[in-house]
Design a protein around this motif. Structure first.
Motif, PDB file in Angstrom:
ATOM      1  N   LEU A   1       0.808  -1.219   0.000  1.00 19.73           N
ATOM      2  CA  LEU A   1       0.000   0.000   0.000  1.00 19.73           C
ATOM      3  C   LEU A   1       0.845   1.274   0.000  1.00 19.73           C
ATOM      4  N   GLY A   2       1.996   1.224   0.619  1.00 16.17           N
ATOM      5  CA  GLY A   2       2.811   2.431   0.755  1.00 16.17           C
ATOM      6  C   GLY A   2       2.433   3.182   2.025  1.00 16.17           C
ATOM      7  N   ASP A   3       2.785   4.451   2.087  1.00 12.34           N
ATOM      8  CA  ASP A   3       2.574   5.245   3.301  1.00 12.34           C
ATOM      9  C   ASP A   3       1.089   5.409   3.613  1.00 12.34           C
ATOM     10  N   ILE A   4       0.690   4.908   4.781  1.00 11.78           N
ATOM     11  CA  ILE A   4      -0.707   4.986   5.216  1.00 11.78           C
ATOM     12  C   ILE A   4      -0.966   6.374   5.804  1.00 11.78           C
ATOM     13  N   VAL A   5      -2.045   7.016   5.329  1.00 13.63           N
ATOM     14  CA  VAL A   5      -2.364   8.367   5.796  1.00 13.63           C
ATOM     15  C   VAL A   5      -3.682   8.442   6.562  1.00 13.63           C
ATOM     16  N   PHE A   6      -4.509   7.386   6.473  1.00 19.35           N
ATOM     17  CA  PHE A   6      -5.799   7.404   7.169  1.00 19.35           C
ATOM     18  C   PHE A   6      -6.288   5.973   7.358  1.00 19.35           C
ATOM     19  N   VAL A   7      -6.876   5.712   8.526  1.00 19.77           N
ATOM     20  CA  VAL A   7      -7.458   4.403   8.818  1.00 19.77           C
ATOM     21  C   VAL A   7      -8.890   4.613   9.299  1.00 19.77           C
ATOM     22  N   GLU A   8      -9.834   3.909   8.674  1.00 15.60           N
ATOM     23  CA  GLU A   8     -11.241   3.960   9.088  1.00 15.60           C
ATOM     24  C   GLU A   8     -11.601   2.611   9.697  1.00 15.60           C
ATOM     25  N   LEU A   9     -12.107   2.642  10.921  1.00 16.96           N
ATOM     26  CA  LEU A   9     -12.440   1.414  11.642  1.00 16.96           C
ATOM     27  C   LEU A   9     -13.921   1.398  12.016  1.00 16.96           C
ATOM     28  N   PRO A  10     -14.455   0.213  12.327  1.00 18.44           N
ATOM     29  CA  PRO A  10     -15.868   0.117  12.697  1.00 18.44           C
ATOM     30  C   PRO A  10     -16.113   0.640  14.110  1.00 18.44           C
ATOM     31  N   GLU A  11     -17.371   0.677  14.486  1.00 15.98           N
ATOM     32  CA  GLU A  11     -17.759   1.074  15.839  1.00 15.98           C
ATOM     33  C   GLU A  11     -17.696  -0.135  16.772  1.00 15.98           C
ATOM     34  N   ILE A  12     -17.408   0.112  18.031  1.00 19.36           N
ATOM     35  CA  ILE A  12     -17.497  -0.947  19.035  1.00 19.36           C
ATOM     36  C   ILE A  12     -18.947  -1.421  19.081  1.00 19.36           C
TER      37      ILE A  12
ATOM     38  N   GLU B   1      -6.215   4.130   3.912  1.00 22.10           N
ATOM     39  CA  GLU B   1      -5.915   5.001   2.784  1.00 22.10           C
ATOM     40  C   GLU B   1      -4.422   5.285   2.792  1.00 22.10           C
ATOM     41  N   SER B   2      -3.811   5.056   1.647  1.00 21.81           N
ATOM     42  CA  SER B   2      -2.390   5.355   1.510  1.00 21.81           C
ATOM     43  C   SER B   2      -2.231   6.473   0.490  1.00 21.81           C
ATOM     44  N   VAL B   3      -1.004   6.884   0.282  1.00 23.29           N
ATOM     45  CA  VAL B   3      -0.765   7.916  -0.722  1.00 23.29           C
ATOM     46  C   VAL B   3      -1.081   7.379  -2.120  1.00 23.29           C
ATOM     47  N   LYS B   4      -1.127   6.052  -2.273  1.00 15.63           N
ATOM     48  CA  LYS B   4      -1.397   5.428  -3.568  1.00 15.63           C
ATOM     49  C   LYS B   4      -2.870   5.123  -3.806  1.00 15.63           C
ATOM     50  N   THR B   5      -3.580   4.643  -2.763  1.00 12.71           N
ATOM     51  CA  THR B   5      -4.904   4.069  -2.976  1.00 12.71           C
ATOM     52  C   THR B   5      -5.680   3.958  -1.670  1.00 12.71           C
ATOM     53  N   VAL B   6      -6.943   3.575  -1.775  1.00  9.87           N
ATOM     54  CA  VAL B   6      -7.755   3.219  -0.611  1.00  9.87           C
ATOM     55  C   VAL B   6      -8.041   1.731  -0.721  1.00  9.87           C
ATOM     56  N   SER B   7      -7.851   1.015   0.368  1.00  3.76           N
ATOM     57  CA  SER B   7      -8.057  -0.427   0.362  1.00  3.76           C
ATOM     58  C   SER B   7      -9.005  -0.822   1.488  1.00  3.76           C
ATOM     59  N   GLU B   8      -9.971  -1.669   1.158  1.00  5.91           N
ATOM     60  CA  GLU B   8     -10.916  -2.167   2.156  1.00  5.91           C
ATOM     61  C   GLU B   8     -10.215  -3.142   3.098  1.00  5.91           C
ATOM     62  N   LEU B   9     -10.716  -3.197   4.322  1.00  2.20           N
ATOM     63  CA  LEU B   9     -10.300  -4.203   5.294  1.00  2.20           C
ATOM     64  C   LEU B   9     -11.419  -5.234   5.364  1.00  2.20           C
ATOM     65  N   TYR B  10     -11.068  -6.514   5.357  1.00  2.00           N
ATOM     66  CA  TYR B  10     -12.078  -7.571   5.354  1.00  2.00           C
ATOM     67  C   TYR B  10     -11.976  -8.415   6.616  1.00  2.00           C
ATOM     68  N   ALA B  11     -13.115  -8.704   7.194  1.00  4.58           N
ATOM     69  CA  ALA B  11     -13.155  -9.499   8.420  1.00  4.58           C
ATOM     70  C   ALA B  11     -12.697 -10.928   8.125  1.00  4.58           C
ATOM     71  N   PRO B  12     -11.635 -11.375   8.776  1.00  4.51           N
ATOM     72  CA  PRO B  12     -11.169 -12.746   8.553  1.00  4.51           C
ATOM     73  C   PRO B  12     -12.063 -13.786   9.232  1.00  4.51           C
ATOM     74  N   VAL B  13     -12.829 -13.347  10.222  1.00  2.00           N
ATOM     75  CA  VAL B  13     -13.793 -14.209  10.921  1.00  2.00           C
ATOM     76  C   VAL B  13     -14.992 -13.355  11.339  1.00  2.00           C
ATOM     77  N   SER B  14     -16.079 -14.013  11.658  1.00  2.00           N
ATOM     78  CA  SER B  14     -17.277 -13.316  12.130  1.00  2.00           C
ATOM     79  C   SER B  14     -17.165 -13.045  13.624  1.00  2.00           C
ATOM     80  N   GLY B  15     -17.807 -11.969  14.063  1.00  2.00           N
ATOM     81  CA  GLY B  15     -17.813 -11.681  15.490  1.00  2.00           C
ATOM     82  C   GLY B  15     -18.223 -10.255  15.784  1.00  2.00           C
ATOM     83  N   LYS B  16     -18.201  -9.933  17.065  1.00  2.00           N
ATOM     84  CA  LYS B  16     -18.600  -8.610  17.549  1.00  2.00           C
ATOM     85  C   LYS B  16     -17.355  -7.804  17.907  1.00  2.00           C
TER      86      LYS B  16
END
Length: 126
Positions: free
Chosen positions: A35-46, A60-75
């Motif tokens: 991704l390169g240099d990360i400039v912003f991270v968006e996370l879910p709510e508790i 979000e990096s200087v190159k692109t925005v990439s989604e984060l995917y849940a590797p497992v289900s949960g709260k």
């Protein structure tokens, strides 16, 4: 590239650390490097309920925005607020300072679908 042996990995480049019935999740060293240099991270709510493979945030990096995917289900029971002010932790310390969320898994059998460090390394080299 750093690849801790005690973690599990997803094909979407998230890592999972098992801790007292909860799972700490972040993105891999390989992912942050791509991704390169990360400039912003968006996370879910508790309290948010995640389903395996669903997006739970983005980086979000200087190159692109990439989604984060849940590797497992949960709260979601905890988020790393430090990343709001210091997104560079993702580049500097992807496995320690830059963990993203902690979840209480709803189906621990999903962990069986994740990769060992050895298998993840083979996956990213293909």
């Amino acid at each position: 590239m750093s690849l801790p042996q005690d973690l599990l990995y997803s094909k979407e480049h998230e890592w999972v650390k098992q801790e007292d019935g909860k799972l700490r999740i972040g993105i891999t060293d390989f992912a942050q490097d791509e991704l390169g240099d990360i400039v912003f991270v968006e996370l879910p709510e508790i309290g948010e309920e995640l389903k395996v493979d669903d997006p739970f945030g983005s980086v979000e990096s200087v190159k692109t925005v990439s989604e984060l995917y849940a590797p497992v289900s949960g709260k979601v029971v905890e988020i790393n607020d430090d990343l709001e002010d210091s997104p560079e932790y993702v580049n500097e310390s992807p496995y320690e300072k830059a963990w993203m969320i902690v979840i209480e898994p709803s189906d621990e059998k999903e962990l069986e679908e994740l990769l060992s460090a050895e298998n993840y390394e083979a996956f990213i080299q293909d």
